[in-house]
Design a protein around this motif. Structure first.
Motif, PDB file in Angstrom:
ATOM      1  N   LEU A  26       0.824  -1.207   0.000  1.00 23.53           N
ATOM      2  CA  LEU A  26       0.000   0.000   0.000  1.00 23.53           C
ATOM      3  C   LEU A  26       0.858   1.257   0.000  1.00 23.53           C
ATOM      4  N   LEU A  27       1.954   1.244   0.763  1.00 31.20           N
ATOM      5  CA  LEU A  27       2.843   2.405   0.794  1.00 31.20           C
ATOM      6  C   LEU A  27       3.508   2.608  -0.560  1.00 31.20           C
ATOM      7  N   SER A  28       3.901   1.508  -1.202  1.00 34.38           N
ATOM      8  CA  SER A  28       4.499   1.608  -2.534  1.00 34.38           C
ATOM      9  C   SER A  28       3.484   2.141  -3.538  1.00 34.38           C
ATOM     10  N   ALA A  29       2.264   1.640  -3.454  1.00 31.84           N
ATOM     11  CA  ALA A  29       1.225   2.101  -4.368  1.00 31.84           C
ATOM     12  C   ALA A  29       0.898   3.570  -4.152  1.00 31.84           C
ATOM     13  N   LEU A  30       1.050   4.045  -2.905  1.00 29.35           N
ATOM     14  CA  LEU A  30       0.742   5.433  -2.589  1.00 29.35           C
ATOM     15  C   LEU A  30       1.615   6.384  -3.395  1.00 29.35           C
ATOM     16  N   PHE A  31       2.922   6.080  -3.489  1.00 29.94           N
ATOM     17  CA  PHE A  31       3.814   6.945  -4.246  1.00 29.94           C
ATOM     18  C   PHE A  31       3.431   6.960  -5.724  1.00 29.94           C
ATOM     19  N   LEU A  53      -3.749  -3.769  -9.066  1.00 34.39           N
ATOM     20  CA  LEU A  53      -2.494  -4.505  -8.932  1.00 34.39           C
ATOM     21  C   LEU A  53      -2.206  -4.830  -7.471  1.00 34.39           C
ATOM     22  N   VAL A  54      -2.494  -3.884  -6.584  1.00 36.27           N
ATOM     23  CA  VAL A  54      -2.278  -4.113  -5.154  1.00 36.27           C
ATOM     24  C   VAL A  54      -3.114  -5.287  -4.670  1.00 36.27           C
ATOM     25  N   VAL A  55      -4.390  -5.293  -5.043  1.00 40.47           N
ATOM     26  CA  VAL A  55      -5.285  -6.367  -4.601  1.00 40.47           C
ATOM     27  C   VAL A  55      -4.812  -7.717  -5.130  1.00 40.47           C
ATOM     28  N   VAL A  56      -4.481  -7.772  -6.419  1.00 36.41           N
ATOM     29  CA  VAL A  56      -4.032  -9.034  -7.016  1.00 36.41           C
ATOM     30  C   VAL A  56      -2.738  -9.502  -6.363  1.00 36.41           C
ATOM     31  N   SER A  57      -1.837  -8.570  -6.087  1.00 36.74           N
ATOM     32  CA  SER A  57      -0.557  -8.935  -5.474  1.00 36.74           C
ATOM     33  C   SER A  57      -0.753  -9.541  -4.095  1.00 36.74           C
ATOM     34  N   VAL A  58      -1.617  -8.940  -3.304  1.00 38.55           N
ATOM     35  CA  VAL A  58      -1.858  -9.460  -1.959  1.00 38.55           C
ATOM     36  C   VAL A  58      -2.542 -10.824  -2.025  1.00 38.55           C
ATOM     37  N   LEU A  59      -3.487 -10.980  -2.944  1.00 36.48           N
ATOM     38  CA  LEU A  59      -4.156 -12.268  -3.090  1.00 36.48           C
ATOM     39  C   LEU A  59      -3.202 -13.360  -3.578  1.00 36.48           C
ATOM     40  N   TRP A  60      -2.105 -12.960  -4.217  1.00 38.02           N
ATOM     41  CA  TRP A  60      -1.149 -13.927  -4.744  1.00 38.02           C
ATOM     42  C   TRP A  60      -0.171 -14.422  -3.671  1.00 38.02           C
ATOM     43  N   VAL A  61      -0.137 -13.768  -2.514  1.00 38.14           N
ATOM     44  CA  VAL A  61       0.804 -14.150  -1.459  1.00 38.14           C
ATOM     45  C   VAL A  61       0.669 -15.616  -1.051  1.00 38.14           C
ATOM     46  N   PRO A  62      -0.531 -16.164  -0.846  1.00 38.96           N
ATOM     47  CA  PRO A  62      -0.613 -17.593  -0.488  1.00 38.96           C
ATOM     48  C   PRO A  62       0.010 -18.508  -1.536  1.00 38.96           C
ATOM     49  N   VAL A  63      -0.129 -18.145  -2.815  1.00 35.12           N
ATOM     50  CA  VAL A  63       0.480 -18.955  -3.864  1.00 35.12           C
ATOM     51  C   VAL A  63       1.997 -18.885  -3.776  1.00 35.12           C
ATOM     52  N   ILE A  64       2.510 -17.702  -3.450  1.00 34.64           N
ATOM     53  CA  ILE A  64       3.957 -17.552  -3.281  1.00 34.64           C
ATOM     54  C   ILE A  64       4.449 -18.444  -2.157  1.00 34.64           C
TER      55      ILE A  64
END
Length: 650
Positions: free
Chosen positions: A190-195, A434-445
């Motif tokens: 979220l902080l990265s997306a903020l910039f 992109l933020v939402v998809v990235s966070v949802l991808w964490v379990p797969v990682i």
């Protein structure tokens, strides 16, 4: 080391001094990012996506370096260094290219970056494009290549770049903080997306530059402390091959957990399972050209430069910085294995799973474990800041570039008449997606953790990038290339590359002690060799199909190839010509329309022919009325005569 039992003065593995440094880092980076956001022109497409084309070469070089060296490099390069030695540095020294002498090494380090600054960027600038798919649309016309590459770039960003960085950052946070993994990752994303959302490319480049300084300072500090602990460079050379988990190796008589004998060699035999020299020189160069010369994340930084002098200087500066990862990342990974052979060099699948959650090895924890082992109070916080800086740098770059591709190459197709304000809103909202998809991808990682992170990323690149590289190289340097040839090469390359990727993924890599039952072709065909083969197949398909089909006229190629980049001739876009080619069909329709008029005239005549019949009826009606009137008049006259006769009688 930190006293892990002192809960009043420590958070996870950090003391309060580390926390202060970490908080200070966040405040400084946030201030720089917000200040750059206010100074940037965020109301126009050029200001938001290309920073107004006003960035200095130092910022260009630093942003190129930090965009490339993310947390995946800190964990992946150090982990591969701990597993196999300095050979993995070939990925960095090829700017990725390697050689034997230092003079040659420095020259070859910036080889591909020089190709970017001197050969590719001049064409992109003369073409006046914002994104790489946009260039291909101008070069070939049509939309299918542009849309395909836009979607492919976004997918690769999500499932390789973002996923790798999140996984690497998760390992470091897990080892050092002990915080809840998902809370930490969501906060960073979220902080990265903020910039990216607030400031566009200007804020991204300024934060990239600050984080490059932080990464270099922290990494050099850890490297110096590591060399001091083991006794210098020569100690690393002699002791690395003895850094073995002897409890497993001696009891099971296996060699799969032993460092290779050529660990200190950059050039390795043709049949080397890690980095064969032929694949490094040619196969790796194909991937390097794709990444440095056609990838949106990288090229977008050079397009934001003030002029071509700043582009070239920035590329040279980034190339010089690319020498550093072998010393600040790869060798610290080797040092970590020397100091912690039973953890970093773990070979027993059961013990490895307890240590790091992977049965294939724990070399990926080399860098975070070295930080916790060597760094004093305060500097641990600095190194955590370095990892966060690397993660944020990569994510902000990917977010901004992916938003640029989506807005310019996809959104404008959905809304052709979109205003600049609508484009800005669409780009910012896509960052949130992109933020939402990235966070949802964490379990797969997490489900795919292991010691092959860096090799996995490079193998996926070798399976998918060669066709794209072939299209760009031929588009820029061979004017005869046309749209049909380029699209055929992309599709054939996609089928071949994706099929081989599925095959290799299905068989997987056996862990230490397991029997290797994979077919010989899977074990012998290195992914770098496959990348060379796929590039050759794609080039052949593109050339053959282009020669068999109609060429693109020269008037459509001005300032779109390397040979016409300085042309002053007016260029006619292929799409505009195709639009005008539709006009004759419209004229034919217009010609057919007047031909319908006689039919209408006949109808009018028939309508007019009805008029006499109507007039006759009216006349007959009037005549009948006249006759009736005459009869009535005669009757009245008769009556009057009778009245006159009656009067005469009386």
């Amino acid at each position: 080391m930190v006293n892990m039992d002192d809960e009043q003065t420590a958070i996870g593995s950090l003391e309060w001094g580390d926390v202060v440094v970490l908080v200070a880092y966040f405040l400084v980076v946030l201030s720089v990012g917000l200040a750059a956001s206010k100074l940037s022109n965020r109301t126009t497409r050029g200001g938001y996506f290309l920073a107004g084309r006003s960035v200095h070469w130092i910022l260009i070089g630093a942003s190129l370096f930090s965009s490339n060296v993310g947390s995946g490099h800190f964990v992946g390069l150090a982990g591969s260094g701990a597993a196999t030695g300095i050979g993995v540095a070939a990925f960095e020294l090829n700017g990725e290219k390697i050689s034997l002498t230092w003079r040659q090494r420095i020259r070859n380090t910036i080889f591909v970056l020089l190709i970017l600054g001197w050969l590719f960027v001049p064409v992109y600038v003369s073409a006046g494009v914002y994104t790489m798919p946009e260039y291909l649309r101008k070069r070939f016309g049509g939309q299918r290549i542009r849309v395909y590459l836009s979607v492919l770039a976004i997918i690769l960003s999500i499932f390789t770049k973002i996923s790798a960085d999140l996984y690497a950052g998760a390992i470091f946070i897990e080892q050092s903080l002990g915080w809840n993994l998902y809370v930490s990752i969501i906060s960073l994303v979220l902080l990265s997306a903020l910039f990216s959302i607030l400031g566009g490319l200007t804020a991204v480049i300024w934060t990239d530059t600050l984080q490059t300084v932080i990464m270099l300072l922290g990494s050099f500090t850890l490297m110096i402390l590591g060399f001091q602990r083991v006794g210098g460079y020569q100690a690393v050379v002699f002791e690395f091959n003895d850094a073995i988990d002897y409890s497993w190796i001696m009891s099971n008589q296996m060699t799969c957990g032993v460092p290779p004998k050529n660990a200190m060699h950059l050039f390795r035999p043709l049949d080397d399972p890690d980095l064969p020299w032929l694949g490094v020189i040619f196969g790796l160069t194909v991937s390097a050209v794709w990444y440095w010369c056609t990838d949106q994340v990288i090229v977008q930084r050079t397009l934001a430069a003030r002029n071509m002098h700043h582009v070239k200087a920035g590329c040279v500066f980034a190339g010089l910085l690319k020498i550093l990862p072998m010393f600040i990342l790869v060798m610290p990974g080797m040092i970590a294995r020397i100091l912690l052979p039973n953890e970093v060099g773990c070979s027993d699948p059961d013990i490895c799973e307890k240590l790091c959650g992977s049965r294939t090895g724990c070399s990926n924890i080399a860098y975070p474990r070295l930080v916790l082992e060597l760094m004093p109070n305060g500097l641990r916080g600095l190194m955590l800041a370095v990892m966060i800086a690397a993660l944020m740098s990569s994510l902000t770059s990917i977010f901004n570039s992916s938003a640029t591709i989506f807005t310019i190459d996809i959104w404008t197709r959905i809304h052709a008449n979109a205003s600049e304000v609508e484009e800005m809103v669409a780009g910012r909202l896509f960052v949130l997606v992109l933020v939402v998809v990235s966070v949802l991808w964490v379990p797969v990682i997490q489900a795919n953790t292991g010691s092959q992170l860096f090799n996995y990323i490079q193998s996926v690149t070798s399976y998918l990038s060669p066709p794209v590289c072939a299209v760009y190289v031929l588009a820029i340097f061979w004017p005869r290339t046309n749209e049909k040839g380029a699209f055929a090469g992309l599709m054939v390359g996609l089928v071949v590359g994706a099929s081989w990727f599925v095959v290799t993924l299905a068989y997987g890599v056996p862990s230490c002690g397991e029997e290797d039952t994979r077919p010989a072709i899977v074990t012998s065909l290195h992914y770098l060799y496959f990348g060379m083969l796929l590039f050759g197949i794609s080039v052949i398909v593109i050339v053959v199909v282009s020669l068999l089909t109609k060429p693109i006229e020269e008037k459509h190629l001005y300032r779109l190839t390397f040979w016409t980049r300085y042309s002053d001739e007016p260029r006619e876009d292929i799409d505009d010509m195709e639009a005008r080619n539709k006009e004759p069909r419209e004229d034919i329709d217009d010609m057919e329309a007047p031909n319908e008029e006689p039919r209408e005239d006949i109808d009018d005549m028939e309508a007019r022919n009805k008029e006499p019949r109507e007039d006759i009826d009216v006349k007959e009606a009037r005549n009948k009325k006249l006759r009736e009137d005459i009869v009535n008049m005669e009757a009245e006259n008769k009556k009057q005569r009778e009245d006159i006769d009656d009067m005469a009688i009386r």
